[in-house]
Scaffold this motif. Structure first.
Motif, short mmCIF file in Angstrom:
data_model
loop_
_atom_site.label_atom_id
_atom_site.label_comp_id
_atom_site.label_asym_id
_atom_site.label_seq_id
_atom_site.Cartn_x
_atom_site.Cartn_y
_atom_site.Cartn_z
N MET A 1 103.03 25.69 52.24
CA MET A 1 103.32 25.73 50.83
C MET A 1 102.82 27.05 50.28
SD MET A 1 104.63 22.63 50.27
CE MET A 1 104.71 22.66 48.52
N ILE A 2 103.58 27.59 49.39
CA ILE A 2 103.22 28.84 48.73
C ILE A 2 103.20 28.56 47.24
CG2 ILE A 2 103.83 31.25 48.33
CD1 ILE A 2 105.59 31.00 50.92
N LYS A 3 102.05 28.76 46.62
CA LYS A 3 101.95 28.55 45.17
C LYS A 3 102.26 29.86 44.48
CE LYS A 3 99.10 26.44 41.64
NZ LYS A 3 97.88 25.66 41.38
N TYR A 4 103.14 29.81 43.50
CA TYR A 4 103.51 31.01 42.77
C TYR A 4 102.28 31.69 42.20
CZ TYR A 4 108.30 29.35 43.09
OH TYR A 4 109.51 28.92 43.56
N THR A 10 99.78 27.95 53.01
CA THR A 10 99.46 26.89 53.97
C THR A 10 100.79 26.32 54.46
OG1 THR A 10 99.36 25.22 52.21
CG2 THR A 10 97.29 26.26 52.83
N GLU A 11 100.81 25.89 55.71
CA GLU A 11 102.04 25.34 56.25
C GLU A 11 101.84 23.88 56.61
OE1 GLU A 11 104.85 28.72 57.79
OE2 GLU A 11 103.42 28.12 59.33
N LEU A 12 102.68 23.05 56.03
CA LEU A 12 102.62 21.62 56.30
C LEU A 12 103.42 21.29 57.55
CD1 LEU A 12 103.24 20.23 52.70
CD2 LEU A 12 101.04 20.67 53.82
N ARG A 13 102.86 20.39 58.36
CA ARG A 13 103.60 19.82 59.49
C ARG A 13 103.92 18.38 59.11
NH1 ARG A 13 103.92 22.72 64.00
NH2 ARG A 13 102.42 24.39 64.29
N PHE A 14 105.19 18.06 59.13
CA PHE A 14 105.63 16.73 58.74
C PHE A 14 105.65 15.80 59.95
CE2 PHE A 14 108.13 19.64 55.84
CZ PHE A 14 107.24 19.53 54.78
N GLU A 40 95.89 17.54 59.85
CA GLU A 40 95.47 18.94 59.94
C GLU A 40 96.09 19.81 58.86
OE1 GLU A 40 97.12 17.42 62.69
OE2 GLU A 40 95.21 16.68 63.44
N THR A 41 97.16 19.33 58.24
CA THR A 41 97.85 20.12 57.22
C THR A 41 98.03 19.29 55.94
OG1 THR A 41 100.04 19.47 58.02
CG2 THR A 41 99.08 21.48 58.96
N PRO A 42 96.95 19.05 55.21
CA PRO A 42 97.06 18.19 54.03
C PRO A 42 97.84 18.86 52.89
CG PRO A 42 94.86 19.14 54.18
CD PRO A 42 95.59 19.52 55.43
N VAL A 43 98.44 18.03 52.06
CA VAL A 43 99.15 18.48 50.87
C VAL A 43 98.13 19.08 49.91
CG1 VAL A 43 100.49 17.65 48.89
CG2 VAL A 43 100.93 16.72 51.17
N PRO A 44 98.46 20.17 49.22
CA PRO A 44 97.53 20.75 48.26
C PRO A 44 97.01 19.71 47.25
CG PRO A 44 99.38 22.22 48.58
CD PRO A 44 99.70 20.95 49.32
N TYR A 76 105.18 25.34 43.44
CA TYR A 76 105.13 25.68 44.86
C TYR A 76 106.52 25.96 45.38
CZ TYR A 76 100.28 24.16 45.31
OH TYR A 76 98.92 24.05 45.19
N GLN A 77 106.56 26.64 46.51
CA GLN A 77 107.79 26.77 47.28
C GLN A 77 107.47 26.47 48.74
OE1 GLN A 77 109.37 30.69 46.83
NE2 GLN A 77 107.55 31.70 47.57
N PHE A 78 108.49 26.06 49.47
CA PHE A 78 108.31 25.79 50.89
C PHE A 78 108.26 27.09 51.67
CE2 PHE A 78 110.41 21.62 49.86
CZ PHE A 78 109.34 20.81 50.24
#
Length: 106
Positions: A1-4, A10-14, A40-44, A76-78
């Motif tokens: 996720m990229i916050k403007y 951070t990169e989420l793994r689904f 290992e990749t929690p949501v912000p 955010y953006q993916f």
């Protein structure tokens, strides 16, 4: 996720993705996504109800992929990696068949 406005990425793994779909008109299918992410990749922390929206043509071609919080656009953006995971899910045989079923004339 990229916050403007921030440099931190951070990169989420689904682990899994679920989808609900609705045909909007004679051109678009809206697909609302819910995600289960790895530990290992929690949501912000500042996202309350994280999800996503994918807009596809009636033939299943992706036009747009956007993250959402509480079912509206968020700051955010993916990342490219997150979009690739979503793209693979949308292009799967099961999801493409669901889109085709919605796209059939009534």
């Amino acid at each position: 996720m990229i916050k403007y406005g921030l440099d931190k990425v951070t990169e989420l793994r689904f682990k899994s993705i679920t989808a609900s779909m609705e045909r909007r008109d004679n051109q678009w299918v809206d697909i609302v996504l819910r995600f289960d992410v790895t530990e290992e990749t929690p949501v912000p922390d500042d996202l309350i109800d994280f999800g996503g929206l994918v807009i596809c043509t009636l033939s299943g071609v992706i036009a747009q992929i956007v993250p959402q919080d509480e079912d509206i656009d968020c700051e955010y953006q993916f990342t490219a990696f997150e979009k690739e995971q979503i793209k693979a899910f949308i292009e799967s045989e099961e999801i493409q068949q669901r889109i085709a079923n919605l796209s059939s004339p009534i």
